[in-house]
Design a protein around this motif. Structure first.
Motif, PDB file in Angstrom:
ATOM      1  N   ASN A 126       0.800  -1.222   0.000  1.00  0.00           N
ATOM      2  CA  ASN A 126       0.000   0.000   0.000  1.00  0.00           C
ATOM      3  C   ASN A 126       0.836   1.278   0.000  1.00  0.00           C
ATOM      4  O   ASN A 126       0.311   2.366   0.238  1.00  0.00           O
ATOM      5  CB  ASN A 126      -0.948   0.011   1.198  1.00  0.00           C
ATOM      6  CG  ASN A 126      -0.211  -0.021   2.533  1.00  0.00           C
ATOM      7  OD1 ASN A 126       0.942  -0.453   2.605  1.00  0.00           O
ATOM      8  ND2 ASN A 126      -0.877   0.418   3.590  1.00  0.00           N
ATOM      9  N   ILE A 127       2.133   1.169  -0.236  1.00  0.00           N
ATOM     10  CA  ILE A 127       2.991   2.352  -0.284  1.00  0.00           C
ATOM     11  C   ILE A 127       3.954   2.214  -1.455  1.00  0.00           C
ATOM     12  O   ILE A 127       4.436   1.114  -1.754  1.00  0.00           O
ATOM     13  CB  ILE A 127       3.755   2.536   1.052  1.00  0.00           C
ATOM     14  CG1 ILE A 127       4.453   3.901   1.089  1.00  0.00           C
ATOM     15  CG2 ILE A 127       4.744   1.406   1.276  1.00  0.00           C
ATOM     16  CD1 ILE A 127       4.997   4.248   2.460  1.00  0.00           C
ATOM     17  N   ASP A 128       4.192   3.325  -2.154  1.00  0.00           N
ATOM     18  CA  ASP A 128       5.050   3.246  -3.335  1.00  0.00           C
ATOM     19  C   ASP A 128       6.519   3.434  -2.959  1.00  0.00           C
ATOM     20  O   ASP A 128       6.866   3.702  -1.808  1.00  0.00           O
ATOM     21  CB  ASP A 128       4.614   4.255  -4.403  1.00  0.00           C
ATOM     22  CG  ASP A 128       4.729   5.703  -3.950  1.00  0.00           C
ATOM     23  OD1 ASP A 128       5.541   5.995  -3.041  1.00  0.00           O
ATOM     24  OD2 ASP A 128       4.005   6.555  -4.513  1.00  0.00           O
ATOM     25  N   ALA A 129       7.381   3.298  -3.953  1.00  0.00           N
ATOM     26  CA  ALA A 129       8.824   3.354  -3.708  1.00  0.00           C
ATOM     27  C   ALA A 129       9.271   4.726  -3.227  1.00  0.00           C
ATOM     28  O   ALA A 129      10.209   4.837  -2.428  1.00  0.00           O
ATOM     29  CB  ALA A 129       9.574   2.974  -4.992  1.00  0.00           C
ATOM     30  N   ILE A 130       8.611   5.782  -3.702  1.00  0.00           N
ATOM     31  CA  ILE A 130       8.988   7.143  -3.294  1.00  0.00           C
ATOM     32  C   ILE A 130       8.771   7.322  -1.797  1.00  0.00           C
ATOM     33  O   ILE A 130       9.686   7.711  -1.052  1.00  0.00           O
ATOM     34  CB  ILE A 130       8.184   8.188  -4.092  1.00  0.00           C
ATOM     35  CG1 ILE A 130       8.580   8.177  -5.565  1.00  0.00           C
ATOM     36  CG2 ILE A 130       8.356   9.576  -3.479  1.00  0.00           C
ATOM     37  CD1 ILE A 130       9.962   8.712  -5.843  1.00  0.00           C
ATOM     38  N   LYS A 131       7.572   7.056  -1.319  1.00  0.00           N
ATOM     39  CA  LYS A 131       7.279   7.246   0.104  1.00  0.00           C
ATOM     40  C   LYS A 131       8.026   6.233   0.969  1.00  0.00           C
ATOM     41  O   LYS A 131       8.433   6.542   2.087  1.00  0.00           O
ATOM     42  CB  LYS A 131       5.780   7.163   0.349  1.00  0.00           C
ATOM     43  CG  LYS A 131       5.015   8.360  -0.200  1.00  0.00           C
ATOM     44  CD  LYS A 131       3.536   8.294   0.130  1.00  0.00           C
ATOM     45  CE  LYS A 131       2.821   9.541  -0.379  1.00  0.00           C
ATOM     46  NZ  LYS A 131       1.356   9.498  -0.096  1.00  0.00           N
ATOM     47  N   ALA A 132       8.211   5.028   0.455  1.00  0.00           N
ATOM     48  CA  ALA A 132       8.918   4.004   1.234  1.00  0.00           C
ATOM     49  C   ALA A 132      10.378   4.364   1.459  1.00  0.00           C
ATOM     50  O   ALA A 132      10.975   3.957   2.466  1.00  0.00           O
ATOM     51  CB  ALA A 132       8.822   2.648   0.535  1.00  0.00           C
ATOM     52  N   SER A 133      10.959   5.148   0.555  1.00  0.00           N
ATOM     53  CA  SER A 133      12.381   5.465   0.672  1.00  0.00           C
ATOM     54  C   SER A 133      12.694   6.251   1.943  1.00  0.00           C
ATOM     55  O   SER A 133      13.825   6.231   2.423  1.00  0.00           O
ATOM     56  CB  SER A 133      12.855   6.254  -0.551  1.00  0.00           C
ATOM     57  OG  SER A 133      12.270   7.544  -0.585  1.00  0.00           O
ATOM     58  N   GLY A 134      11.718   6.947   2.489  1.00  0.00           N
ATOM     59  CA  GLY A 134      11.964   7.753   3.683  1.00  0.00           C
ATOM     60  C   GLY A 134      11.419   7.165   4.961  1.00  0.00           C
ATOM     61  O   GLY A 134      11.305   7.872   5.971  1.00  0.00           O
ATOM     62  N   LEU A 135      11.112   5.880   4.972  1.00  0.00           N
ATOM     63  CA  LEU A 135      10.506   5.261   6.154  1.00  0.00           C
ATOM     64  C   LEU A 135      11.499   4.928   7.262  1.00  0.00           C
ATOM     65  O   LEU A 135      11.237   5.186   8.443  1.00  0.00           O
ATOM     66  CB  LEU A 135       9.786   3.963   5.760  1.00  0.00           C
ATOM     67  CG  LEU A 135       8.499   4.055   4.957  1.00  0.00           C
ATOM     68  CD1 LEU A 135       8.009   2.638   4.626  1.00  0.00           C
ATOM     69  CD2 LEU A 135       7.426   4.812   5.723  1.00  0.00           C
ATOM     70  N   ALA A 136      12.626   4.342   6.912  1.00  0.00           N
ATOM     71  CA  ALA A 136      13.413   3.606   7.896  1.00  0.00           C
ATOM     72  C   ALA A 136      14.039   4.475   8.977  1.00  0.00           C
ATOM     73  O   ALA A 136      13.796   4.274  10.170  1.00  0.00           O
ATOM     74  CB  ALA A 136      14.485   2.768   7.193  1.00  0.00           C
ATOM     75  N   VAL A 137      14.876   5.440   8.599  1.00  0.00           N
ATOM     76  CA  VAL A 137      15.628   6.188   9.607  1.00  0.00           C
ATOM     77  C   VAL A 137      14.704   6.984  10.515  1.00  0.00           C
ATOM     78  O   VAL A 137      14.791   6.884  11.748  1.00  0.00           O
ATOM     79  CB  VAL A 137      16.676   7.109   8.943  1.00  0.00           C
ATOM     80  CG1 VAL A 137      17.273   8.056   9.975  1.00  0.00           C
ATOM     81  CG2 VAL A 137      17.785   6.274   8.308  1.00  0.00           C
ATOM     82  N   VAL A 138      13.803   7.779   9.933  1.00  0.00           N
ATOM     83  CA  VAL A 138      12.938   8.594  10.785  1.00  0.00           C
ATOM     84  C   VAL A 138      11.896   7.746  11.508  1.00  0.00           C
ATOM     85  O   VAL A 138      11.561   8.009  12.658  1.00  0.00           O
ATOM     86  CB  VAL A 138      12.264   9.726   9.986  1.00  0.00           C
ATOM     87  CG1 VAL A 138      13.275  10.740   9.534  1.00  0.00           C
ATOM     88  CG2 VAL A 138      11.487   9.189   8.805  1.00  0.00           C
ATOM     89  N   GLY A 139      11.387   6.718  10.825  1.00  0.00           N
ATOM     90  CA  GLY A 139      10.405   5.852  11.477  1.00  0.00           C
ATOM     91  C   GLY A 139      10.985   5.121  12.670  1.00  0.00           C
ATOM     92  O   GLY A 139      10.370   5.050  13.741  1.00  0.00           O
ATOM     93  N   LEU A 140      12.185   4.571  12.498  1.00  0.00           N
ATOM     94  CA  LEU A 140      12.830   3.870  13.608  1.00  0.00           C
ATOM     95  C   LEU A 140      13.271   4.834  14.701  1.00  0.00           C
ATOM     96  O   LEU A 140      13.223   4.497  15.888  1.00  0.00           O
ATOM     97  CB  LEU A 140      14.026   3.078  13.094  1.00  0.00           C
ATOM     98  CG  LEU A 140      13.675   1.849  12.262  1.00  0.00           C
ATOM     99  CD1 LEU A 140      14.935   1.230  11.660  1.00  0.00           C
ATOM    100  CD2 LEU A 140      12.933   0.810  13.093  1.00  0.00           C
ATOM    101  N   THR A 141      13.703   6.038  14.319  1.00  0.00           N
ATOM    102  CA  THR A 141      14.065   7.037  15.321  1.00  0.00           C
ATOM    103  C   THR A 141      12.865   7.345  16.214  1.00  0.00           C
ATOM    104  O   THR A 141      12.979   7.392  17.446  1.00  0.00           O
ATOM    105  CB  THR A 141      14.568   8.320  14.648  1.00  0.00           C
ATOM    106  OG1 THR A 141      15.755   8.029  13.905  1.00  0.00           O
ATOM    107  CG2 THR A 141      14.873   9.397  15.678  1.00  0.00           C
ATOM    108  N   ALA A 142      11.718   7.567  15.591  1.00  0.00           N
ATOM    109  CA  ALA A 142      10.506   7.843  16.361  1.00  0.00           C
ATOM    110  C   ALA A 142      10.118   6.647  17.225  1.00  0.00           C
ATOM    111  O   ALA A 142       9.821   6.794  18.414  1.00  0.00           O
ATOM    112  CB  ALA A 142       9.367   8.208  15.413  1.00  0.00           C
ATOM    113  N   TYR A 143      10.120   5.470  16.632  1.00  0.00           N
ATOM    114  CA  TYR A 143       9.689   4.260  17.335  1.00  0.00           C
ATOM    115  C   TYR A 143      10.607   3.946  18.519  1.00  0.00           C
ATOM    116  O   TYR A 143      10.150   3.732  19.655  1.00  0.00           O
ATOM    117  CB  TYR A 143       9.670   3.094  16.353  1.00  0.00           C
ATOM    118  CG  TYR A 143       9.123   1.795  16.915  1.00  0.00           C
ATOM    119  CD1 TYR A 143       7.776   1.472  16.775  1.00  0.00           C
ATOM    120  CD2 TYR A 143       9.950   0.896  17.587  1.00  0.00           C
ATOM    121  CE1 TYR A 143       7.271   0.292  17.288  1.00  0.00           C
ATOM    122  CE2 TYR A 143       9.452  -0.279  18.105  1.00  0.00           C
ATOM    123  CZ  TYR A 143       8.108  -0.581  17.955  1.00  0.00           C
ATOM    124  OH  TYR A 143       7.622  -1.744  18.475  1.00  0.00           O
TER     125      TYR A 143
END
Length: 359
Positions: A126-143
């Protein structure tokens, strides 16, 4: 199709601002050896992070082990699974931990990269390559800052400073998905955005210094944690926190570093170092101060993937640039006005070939 032996890549060659430190190469070698528990990924898009340009500016060559490929966040497709849980053709997202990047000289601003499997997850459909490219670092930082460092639990209240930053936008969504009450600071122009992400209460930091406002308007009950997603160099929000942060609550900051080279910012940095190290029995702040550090954790990146797959967390993109325009992308990031991720297209499938912002 066989993997080529050379590729296009942006290489950090020296210390300095991105315009001085980076050089574009069209013949950078593609890694021919894949260590155990690593995968070879054909990168589709890369997202910029402040840590990328900050390391360029402050880390000397002998420490940064330059030259090396720039950046940390990416989305792509597995082309060699190397005995891992992935299969060839799997769409994935992931990141390069700073320690991995320094050791291997691998990075996200290239057409191919060898990545530790522990730092990669399958991209939800449900997410494309553009939006997925910015998930990991900021998402894990928040989590990780909320649930590992601050040890938050459902029903508690978290204050997120810098709610319109990339980390802040993810922190709001992840906090709400875990049943937390969320109070957010941002400028007035971003109130609608942070409320859309799920913020329960909003404070405009431009009207009054946050520590002063919160001291005169203390929450009831007090916050169970403060997540500083902006990375304040001024320690005032922490040193005044007993007025609004509950006993046992933690103040977690992402990067308490100077935001520019000035006597004021350097003075704030020294004040912050003093505040975080001064013992309470000598009058120090009686609240825990933590500087967040990203950890490679398979369970955490899979938890982030599941939140995205369930529609509880969405990627927020500020702007998109072609690979040739990477320096313009850094200019956008350096304004500190980006709301969401600044993304660079590398080899995005036609169905996700969004309009490119090259302004």
């Amino acid at each position: 199709m066989p993997t080529p032996t050379t590729q296009k890549a942006w290489i950090v060659e020296r210390m300095g601002r991105p315009s001085k430190a980076l050089k574009f190469h069209s013949d950078w070698p593609v890694p021919s050896e894949i260590p155990k528990d690593h995968v070879l990924v054909k990168i589709q898009a890369a997202a910029l992070n402040p840590i990328g340009y900050k390391l360029m500016q402050v880390a000397p060559n002998f420490l940064a082990k330059r030259p090396l490929i720039a950046e940390h966040d990416f989305s792509g497709v597995v082309v060699k699974e190397n005995g891992t849980e992935f299969e060839v053709g799997d769409p994935v997202f992931g990141f390069f931990h700073v320690s991995v990047a320094l050791k291997t000289r691998q990075g996200a601003l290239a057409e191919y990269a060898v990545v530790p499997a522990i730092s990669v997850a399958k991209r939800p459909s449900n997410i494309d390559a553009i939006k997925a490219s910015g998930l990991a670092v900021v998402g894990l930082t928040a989590y990780q800052s909320m649930f590992h460092d601050a040890r938050l639990e459902a029903g508690q209240t978290v204050f997120i400073n810098g709610g319109s930053t990339s980390v802040g936008l993810f922190a709001i969504q992840i906090a709400k998905a875990h049943g937390l009450n969320v109070v957010v600071s941002a400028s007035g122009k971003n109130e609608e955005l942070v409320r859309k992400m799920g913020a329960d209460e909003f404070i405009d930091y431009t009207k009054e210094p946050l520590h002063r406002y919160l001291t005169s308007h203390p929450p009831s009950p007090k916050f169970h944690a403060i997540i500083d997603a902006y990375g304040l160099s001024d320690p005032s929000l922490y040193t005044h926190s007993p007025a609004y942060l509950a006993p046992g609550g933690a103040f977690v900051t992402t990067t308490p570093a100077p935001h520019n080279v000035s006597l004021t910012e350097l003075g704030n940095l020294f004040r912050t170092i003093a505040a975080m190290t001064w013992p309470t029995w000598l009058g120090g702040t009686p609240r825990e101060f933590k500087v967040y550090g990203l950890v490679q954790n398979k369970a955490d990146i899979n938890a982030l993937r599941d939140l995205v797959a369930e529609g509880k967390v969405v990627g927020v993109v500020d702007s998109i640039y072609e690979m040739d325009d990477a320096l313009k992308a850094y200019e956008r990031l350096l304004t500190s006005r980006a709301t969401g991720k600044v993304v660079i297209k590398i080899d995005v499938p036609p169905e996700t070939n969004d309009v490119v912002d090259s302004s």
